[in-house]
Scaffold this motif. Structure first.
Motif, PDB file in Angstrom:
ATOM      1  N   GLU A  24      27.274  47.264  39.477  1.00 48.16           N
ATOM      2  CA  GLU A  24      28.013  48.470  39.847  1.00 48.16           C
ATOM      3  C   GLU A  24      29.100  48.770  38.815  1.00 48.16           C
ATOM      4  OE1 GLU A  24      27.632  48.079  44.733  1.00 48.16           O
ATOM      5  OE2 GLU A  24      29.563  47.775  43.756  1.00 48.16           O
ATOM      6  N   ASN A  25      29.477  47.756  38.039  1.00 44.46           N
ATOM      7  CA  ASN A  25      30.447  47.962  36.971  1.00 44.46           C
ATOM      8  C   ASN A  25      29.797  48.723  35.819  1.00 44.46           C
ATOM      9  OD1 ASN A  25      32.994  46.418  37.695  1.00 44.46           O
ATOM     10  ND2 ASN A  25      31.450  44.833  38.030  1.00 44.46           N
ATOM     11  N   ALA A  26      30.591  49.573  35.179  1.00 40.48           N
ATOM     12  CA  ALA A  26      30.075  50.386  34.073  1.00 40.48           C
ATOM     13  C   ALA A  26      29.733  49.544  32.847  1.00 40.48           C
ATOM     14  CB  ALA A  26      31.094  51.470  33.702  1.00 40.48           C
ATOM     15  N   LEU A  27      30.407  48.424  32.677  1.00 42.54           N
ATOM     16  CA  LEU A  27      30.190  47.589  31.500  1.00 42.54           C
ATOM     17  C   LEU A  27      29.126  46.525  31.776  1.00 42.54           C
ATOM     18  CD1 LEU A  27      33.909  46.942  30.450  1.00 42.54           C
ATOM     19  CD2 LEU A  27      32.316  48.596  29.478  1.00 42.54           C
ATOM     20  N   PRO A  28      28.103  46.436  30.941  1.00 42.13           N
ATOM     21  CA  PRO A  28      27.067  45.407  31.152  1.00 42.13           C
ATOM     22  C   PRO A  28      27.626  43.990  31.068  1.00 42.13           C
ATOM     23  CG  PRO A  28      26.788  46.518  29.024  1.00 42.13           C
ATOM     24  CD  PRO A  28      27.799  47.300  29.792  1.00 42.13           C
ATOM     25  N   GLU A  29      28.739  43.803  30.324  1.00 42.03           N
ATOM     26  CA  GLU A  29      29.337  42.477  30.209  1.00 42.03           C
ATOM     27  C   GLU A  29      29.868  41.969  31.552  1.00 42.03           C
ATOM     28  OE1 GLU A  29      29.919  44.497  26.200  1.00 42.03           O
ATOM     29  OE2 GLU A  29      30.019  45.036  28.328  1.00 42.03           O
ATOM     30  N   LEU A  30      30.080  42.875  32.509  1.00 42.35           N
ATOM     31  CA  LEU A  30      30.634  42.485  33.815  1.00 42.35           C
ATOM     32  C   LEU A  30      29.555  42.320  34.883  1.00 42.35           C
ATOM     33  CD1 LEU A  30      33.807  44.786  33.996  1.00 42.35           C
ATOM     34  CD2 LEU A  30      33.581  42.505  33.011  1.00 42.35           C
ATOM     35  N   LYS A  31      28.293  42.279  34.489  1.00 43.74           N
ATOM     36  CA  LYS A  31      27.202  42.247  35.473  1.00 43.74           C
ATOM     37  C   LYS A  31      27.205  40.981  36.328  1.00 43.74           C
ATOM     38  CE  LYS A  31      23.754  40.230  32.340  1.00 43.74           C
ATOM     39  NZ  LYS A  31      22.442  40.430  31.671  1.00 43.74           N
ATOM     40  N   ASN A  32      27.853  39.927  35.839  1.00 48.33           N
ATOM     41  CA  ASN A  32      27.902  38.672  36.610  1.00 48.33           C
ATOM     42  C   ASN A  32      29.197  38.508  37.393  1.00 48.33           C
ATOM     43  OD1 ASN A  32      25.362  37.506  35.553  1.00 48.33           O
ATOM     44  ND2 ASN A  32      26.463  37.506  33.607  1.00 48.33           N
ATOM     45  N   LEU A  33      30.067  39.548  37.380  1.00 52.02           N
ATOM     46  CA  LEU A  33      31.389  39.429  37.978  1.00 52.02           C
ATOM     47  C   LEU A  33      31.659  40.563  38.960  1.00 52.02           C
ATOM     48  CD1 LEU A  33      33.312  38.677  34.651  1.00 52.02           C
ATOM     49  CD2 LEU A  33      32.559  36.996  36.348  1.00 52.02           C
ATOM     50  N   SER A  34      32.742  40.442  39.697  1.00 54.73           N
ATOM     51  CA  SER A  34      33.209  41.511  40.578  1.00 54.73           C
ATOM     52  C   SER A  34      34.621  41.916  40.166  1.00 54.73           C
ATOM     53  CB  SER A  34      33.200  41.064  42.045  1.00 54.73           C
ATOM     54  OG  SER A  34      31.880  40.971  42.539  1.00 54.73           O
ATOM     55  N   LEU A  35      34.908  43.206  40.310  1.00 53.37           N
ATOM     56  CA  LEU A  35      36.217  43.755  39.936  1.00 53.37           C
ATOM     57  C   LEU A  35      36.832  44.415  41.172  1.00 53.37           C
ATOM     58  CD1 LEU A  35      38.280  44.524  37.708  1.00 53.37           C
ATOM     59  CD2 LEU A  35      36.928  46.600  37.322  1.00 53.37           C
ATOM     60  N   VAL A  36      38.005  43.935  41.565  1.00 53.46           N
ATOM     61  CA  VAL A  36      38.717  44.461  42.737  1.00 53.46           C
ATOM     62  C   VAL A  36      40.006  45.114  42.243  1.00 53.46           C
ATOM     63  CG1 VAL A  36      39.727  43.914  44.984  1.00 53.46           C
ATOM     64  CG2 VAL A  36      37.783  42.577  44.130  1.00 53.46           C
ATOM     65  N   THR A  37      40.199  46.415  42.504  1.00 47.51           N
ATOM     66  CA  THR A  37      41.345  47.129  41.949  1.00 47.51           C
ATOM     67  C   THR A  37      42.009  48.035  42.985  1.00 47.51           C
ATOM     68  OG1 THR A  37      39.928  48.960  41.208  1.00 47.51           O
ATOM     69  CG2 THR A  37      40.378  47.204  39.611  1.00 47.51           C
ATOM     70  N   THR A  38      43.247  48.394  42.691  1.00 48.34           N
ATOM     71  CA  THR A  38      43.957  49.434  43.425  1.00 48.34           C
ATOM     72  C   THR A  38      44.948  50.080  42.468  1.00 48.34           C
ATOM     73  OG1 THR A  38      45.094  49.940  45.508  1.00 48.34           O
ATOM     74  CG2 THR A  38      45.900  48.039  44.281  1.00 48.34           C
ATOM     75  N   THR A  39      45.674  51.096  42.930  1.00 52.12           N
ATOM     76  CA  THR A  39      46.663  51.764  42.092  1.00 52.12           C
ATOM     77  C   THR A  39      48.068  51.381  42.541  1.00 52.12           C
ATOM     78  OG1 THR A  39      46.665  53.702  43.547  1.00 52.12           O
ATOM     79  CG2 THR A  39      45.175  53.743  41.659  1.00 52.12           C
ATOM     80  N   TYR A  40      49.032  51.573  41.647  1.00 50.81           N
ATOM     81  CA  TYR A  40      50.434  51.507  42.053  1.00 50.81           C
ATOM     82  C   TYR A  40      51.068  52.855  41.732  1.00 50.81           C
ATOM     83  CZ  TYR A  40      51.155  50.126  37.118  1.00 50.81           C
ATOM     84  OH  TYR A  40      51.138  50.052  35.748  1.00 50.81           O
ATOM     85  N   ARG A  41      52.111  53.205  42.490  1.00 49.12           N
ATOM     86  CA  ARG A  41      52.605  54.580  42.497  1.00 49.12           C
ATOM     87  C   ARG A  41      54.124  54.652  42.361  1.00 49.12           C
ATOM     88  NH1 ARG A  41      48.940  58.309  45.164  1.00 49.12           N
ATOM     89  NH2 ARG A  41      46.919  57.292  45.377  1.00 49.12           N
ATOM     90  N   LEU A  42      54.577  55.845  42.011  1.00 52.22           N
ATOM     91  CA  LEU A  42      55.991  56.177  42.029  1.00 52.22           C
ATOM     92  C   LEU A  42      56.116  57.559  42.654  1.00 52.22           C
ATOM     93  CD1 LEU A  42      58.938  55.617  41.241  1.00 52.22           C
ATOM     94  CD2 LEU A  42      58.470  56.718  39.043  1.00 52.22           C
ATOM     95  N   LYS A  43      56.780  57.618  43.813  1.00 52.64           N
ATOM     96  CA  LYS A  43      56.945  58.882  44.538  1.00 52.64           C
ATOM     97  C   LYS A  43      55.601  59.562  44.787  1.00 52.64           C
ATOM     98  CE  LYS A  43      61.613  59.932  42.957  1.00 52.64           C
ATOM     99  NZ  LYS A  43      62.469  60.868  42.201  1.00 52.64           N
ATOM    100  N   ASP A  44      54.641  58.814  45.323  1.00 59.72           N
ATOM    101  CA  ASP A  44      53.303  59.322  45.664  1.00 59.72           C
ATOM    102  C   ASP A  44      52.501  59.777  44.447  1.00 59.72           C
ATOM    103  OD1 ASP A  44      53.674  58.902  48.405  1.00 59.72           O
ATOM    104  OD2 ASP A  44      54.766  60.797  48.599  1.00 59.72           O
ATOM    105  N   ARG A  45      52.968  59.446  43.246  1.00 63.40           N
ATOM    106  CA  ARG A  45      52.227  59.793  42.027  1.00 63.40           C
ATOM    107  C   ARG A  45      51.639  58.518  41.449  1.00 63.40           C
ATOM    108  NH1 ARG A  45      53.798  60.071  36.630  1.00 63.40           N
ATOM    109  NH2 ARG A  45      55.960  59.632  37.213  1.00 63.40           N
ATOM    110  N   VAL A  46      50.330  58.515  41.208  1.00 63.77           N
ATOM    111  CA  VAL A  46      49.667  57.350  40.636  1.00 63.77           C
ATOM    112  C   VAL A  46      50.166  57.144  39.210  1.00 63.77           C
ATOM    113  CG1 VAL A  46      47.460  56.349  39.937  1.00 63.77           C
ATOM    114  CG2 VAL A  46      47.594  57.694  42.028  1.00 63.77           C
ATOM    115  N   VAL A  47      50.663  55.931  38.910  1.00 66.45           N
ATOM    116  CA  VAL A  47      51.146  55.666  37.558  1.00 66.45           C
ATOM    117  C   VAL A  47      50.387  54.534  36.868  1.00 66.45           C
ATOM    118  CG1 VAL A  47      53.466  56.558  37.944  1.00 66.45           C
ATOM    119  CG2 VAL A  47      52.996  54.162  38.436  1.00 66.45           C
ATOM    120  N   GLY A  48      49.567  53.754  37.603  1.00 68.78           N
ATOM    121  CA  GLY A  48      48.814  52.685  36.967  1.00 68.78           C
ATOM    122  C   GLY A  48      47.811  52.049  37.903  1.00 68.78           C
TER     123      GLY A  48
END
Length: 371
Positions: A302-326
């Motif tokens: 499901e990852n876009a990179l073939p190098e990650l085919k054996n791994l899982s990536l779990v992510t979320t965003t962090y925000r400032l005043k309801d604005r996504v910054v990273g």
């Protein structure tokens, strides 16, 4: 012959698959029907379990590595397991307290905050901790300050509203007086607050041309400062901690070539940064995870990179005043404890957001006091 109600049969299949994936995550051993019958406490015969496991294999949730071996989860099986966790549980209280203790001393610069977050994610997850830095061009400036270091040397400091601090030395062709530096600081800060770097460059360029007579001798210096501004403030794009932990798991890779490609990609970082930047762009456009959760989970291919085919990536965003910054997250084995990792990533995203909000609140309080 007794036929099961389809709904009951489907629920039984779901329970066996969930137990099988969970067991494989904990033990890394292929799942045999005899093990399920003995340990899963499902009150089913070995023959029934063998039949269900065969169905799950036919449907692509499990795979048999060899004809006589047990079965292991496929990417689809892991996906079912993640989707089965329909809500993100909070971390155990002792783990949360440990994380809180490490954040009690305020981190003065965003760079240090993000680096510390990456290390903490890696330490708790035993995988790779990832934190994508806020893109500098999108940030607005809070302050631009020039400090005398003695003689003709100055230190230029930029502080953004997201809490990022950048500084770099400047050597002048003359020795400025403290009064002139104070005047230039006041002039600069009258025009930078709340503007992006590109806007600041445009505004200051026009203002310098119309500067008062007292600033004319600093005209060339101010123009040089504007030229340096964009290149001098570029931050670290991706903070990555624990990459060696991910590569040092040979059982996760089909062959040595896969491991070498992953190691090369993690060292170079550009491709992985691109994956997180794409998630950042999607979040800023309001595109959420498939289930609407603030946490995204990408398993294997499901990852876009073939190098990650054996791994899982779990992510979320962090925000400032309801604005996504990273974006931040964990990269690790497909056998990771998904519920715990999703909780960890969600919690760290909230903590970084709260830290940024706290900095912003302190700054606003300081401004009111000065007024």
């Amino acid at each position: 012959m007794r036929h099961l109600d389809p709904k009951t049969a489907e629920e039984r299949k779901r329970k066996i698959l969930k137990w099988a994936v969970d067991h494989y995550i904990k033990t890394s051993r292929p799942i045999a029907s005899s093990v399920v019958a003995e340990a899963a406490d499902l009150d089913l015969s070995s023959a029934t379990i063998r039949s269900v496991l065969k169905e799950l294999e036919d449907e692509g949730y499990l795979a048999q590595l060899h004809a006589s071996s047990g079965r292991v989860p496929t990417d689809r099986g892991y996906r079912f397991y993640v989707d089965y966790i329909h809500y993100v549980q909070r971390l155990a209280s002792d783990e949360k307290e440990r994380i809180e203790r490490q954040y009690q001393s305020r981190v003065e610069e965003l760079d240090r905050l993000l680096a510390q977050t990456s290390r903490l994610l890696s330490h708790v997850s035993h995988g790779a901790g990832l934190v994508l830095s806020p893109p500098m061009g999108k940030q607005t400036l809070k302050r631009l300050e020039l400090l005398c270091l003695g003689g003709s040397q100055l230190l230029a400091i930029i502080i953004t509203n997201a809490g990022q601090v950048r500084h770099w030395p400047i050597r002048l062709s003359f020795v400025p007086s403290a009064q002139r530096i104070h005047m230039l600081n006041r002039f600069l800060n009258d025009h930078v607050q709340g503007r992006s770097i590109q806007e600041v460059q445009a505004v200051l360029a026009s203002q310098v041309e119309r500067a008062e007579r007292e600033l004319r001798d600093l005209h060339a210096f101010a123009k040089d400062l504007l030229k340096e501004l964009e290149t001098a403030v570029e931050p670290e794009e991706l903070y990555l901690e624990g990459a060696t932990t991910v590569v040092a798991q040979p059982e996760e890779f089909a062959d040595l070539h896969d491991m070498q490609r992953l190691a090369s990609m993690l060292e170079e970082r550009k491709a992985l940064t691109g994956v997180l930047q794409e998630q950042f762009r999607e979040e800023t456009r309001g595109v959420r995870a498939r289930d609407g959760s603030p946490v995204r989970v990408l398993i294997g291919q499901e990852n876009a990179l073939p190098e990650l085919k054996n791994l899982s990536l779990v992510t979320t965003t962090y925000r400032l005043k309801d604005r996504v910054v990273g974006v931040l997250g964990v990269l690790g084995s497909k056998r990771m404890e998904y519920s715990r990792m999703m909780s960890l990533v969600d919690y760290m995203g909230e903590m970084v957001s709260r830290t940024l909000e706290g900095w912003d609140g302190e700054e606003q309080g300081t401004r009111k006091t000065l007024r």
